[in-house]
Design an enzyme around this catalytic site. Sequence first.
Site, mmCIF file in Angstrom:
data_model
loop_
_atom_site.group_PDB
_atom_site.id
_atom_site.type_symbol
_atom_site.label_atom_id
_atom_site.label_comp_id
_atom_site.label_asym_id
_atom_site.label_seq_id
_atom_site.Cartn_x
_atom_site.Cartn_y
_atom_site.Cartn_z
ATOM 1 N N GLU A 145 0.736 -1.268 0.056
ATOM 2 C CA GLU A 145 0.188 -0.062 -0.156
ATOM 3 C C GLU A 145 0.900 1.211 -0.108
ATOM 4 O O GLU A 145 0.909 2.040 0.881
ATOM 5 C CB GLU A 145 -0.809 0.203 1.263
ATOM 6 N N GLU A 187 -5.466 -8.154 -1.236
ATOM 7 C CA GLU A 187 -6.312 -7.991 0.117
ATOM 8 C C GLU A 187 -7.752 -7.834 -0.254
ATOM 9 O O GLU A 187 -8.127 -6.829 -1.232
ATOM 10 C CB GLU A 187 -5.788 -6.900 0.923
HETATM 11 C C1 BG6 Z 1 -4.410 -3.236 4.890
HETATM 12 C C2 BG6 Z 1 -2.988 -3.649 5.369
HETATM 13 O O1 BG6 Z 1 -4.407 -1.529 5.019
HETATM 14 O O2 BG6 Z 1 -5.594 -3.380 5.554
HETATM 15 C C3 BG6 Z 1 -3.327 -4.668 6.021
HETATM 16 O O3 BG6 Z 1 -2.247 -3.794 4.116
HETATM 17 C C4 BG6 Z 1 -4.370 -4.635 7.206
HETATM 18 O O4 BG6 Z 1 -1.929 -4.796 6.919
HETATM 19 C C5 BG6 Z 1 -5.563 -4.379 6.410
HETATM 20 O O5 BG6 Z 1 -4.294 -5.574 8.187
HETATM 21 C C6 BG6 Z 1 -6.954 -4.465 7.086
HETATM 22 O O6 BG6 Z 1 -6.833 -3.570 8.112
HETATM 23 P P1 BG6 Z 1 -6.947 -3.681 9.576
HETATM 24 O O7 BG6 Z 1 -6.794 -2.501 10.149
HETATM 25 O O8 BG6 Z 1 -8.630 -4.253 9.844
HETATM 26 O O9 BG6 Z 1 -6.209 -4.767 9.951
#
Ligand code: BG6
Length: 473
Positions: A178, A372
């Site tokens: 990111e 993701e």
């Molecule tokens: C993304 C990141 O921003 O979102 C991850 O690359 C992160 O590291 C994921 O875990 C989800 O966000 P969160 O805050 O719910 O863990």
Amino acid sequence: MKLDKNFLWGGAVAANQAEGAYLEDGKGLALVDILPSGVKRREALLNPKVALTTNYSHYPSHESIDFYHHYKEDIKLFAEMGFKVFRTSISWPRIFPNGDEAEPNEKGLQFYDALFDECKKYGIEPLVTLNHFDTPLHLVKEYGGWRNRKLVDFYTKYAQVVFDRYKDKVKYWLTFNEINMILHIPFFGGGLLIEEDENEEQVKYQAAHHQLVASSLATKIAKETNPQIMIGCMLAAGEIYPYSCHPNDIWKSVQENRKQYFFIDVQARGEYPSYTSKFLEERNVQLEMEQGDEEILKQYPVDFISFSYYSSRLTSTDPEINQNRTTGNAIKTLRNPHLKASEWGWQIDPLGLRITMNQLYDRYQKPLFIVENGLGAVDELTEDGTVDDDYRIEYMREHIKAMIEAVSDGVDLMGYTSWGCIDIVSAGTGEMRKRYGFIYVDRDNEGNGTNKRYKKKSFYWYKKVIETNGEEL
Ligand code: BG6
């Protein structure tokens, strides 16, 4: 519409949110290792100087889910679901504990040898991020993080070491997780501590320039080490919609989207986009470039575009509407009256994934990789040792449908790795109770629990999805 038979289905985690063993086998501290959980984490992320001088009672990254010692068991479970790919990151301070040593830490290298071998044993392709929110803390304290050009050298040295070592084991790599996160949480993204009297934008964009150059140099090294290696950039994506059809709102959404795409424009096309001068001028930023930077960016763009997608975003020029905000993946956004939200306020918009994919592909014409996506939710372990997570299945089903629609629109998509395929520590809040996984881990926000793993209902659902290559959802 059928997905390609080689479509890469799988799941994703990051070293700092999964491994634990924060000082084991010579590992040094990463910047994330000084962050607590809960409300204090948000404070610390926004004002990291506080974190540098505070002793908190609990640091979630120190133990995480102890993947460092459980990886064999966990990969076996991923294989049981039929994973073709597993995304994780290498912890930079496991390889160079302080970041600026002359020699790497052999024990750290051995851990990833064993991890990648374990994946290979089951025919799982590793997809590896070089830097996922865990720049060595020493580089933050001694050098000021990515604002310092020296970080380019430290990072490329680290890249050289891991490419050399794993060149035959890992084909897919991402240079920075990111990369646009540096705008929103500069400490996470760039290890930046920003002084009150500084032009924050100047610091952030200069640091981002260093990362862009480092990313291209890493690509160069990778290609020279093994031409088969494929390198991706990684964007925290989510199209930013205009709130209304008022031209002012439309123009604002164009500008807001450019802000996110700015870095990917460089990484995908090999040069700063046409709107750069105006864009930087408006922010009072003067980029310092060294001779050769532009050539290196041009010669070594990425092979594919990877991204995270949790939600679309929304923007308006109307001050009143602008007050109605909600949280999202680090980027605060307006509440969209047409969308429901998760327990953490992240809005749910499967069609937004199709829109985002089409936009990205129209813009770059390079293969995409969703690395993701998922739903962070509170899960309850039942007496018979499972979790009835129909809400997660529902979220994923709709997103995977939208993803397949985008492929039928003509988007070239390499694969899909759902986020936190096993429950891990949340990056944003440091909580354990914000769970994304198909596998439940017995561990709570304070770090209590047995670390025992349990298969959730979604485990069997996702197994079927992979088995049928997305035909049975
Ligand atoms: C993304 C990141 O921003 O979102 C991850 O690359 C992160 O590291 C994921 O875990 C989800 O966000 P969160 O805050 O719910 O863990």
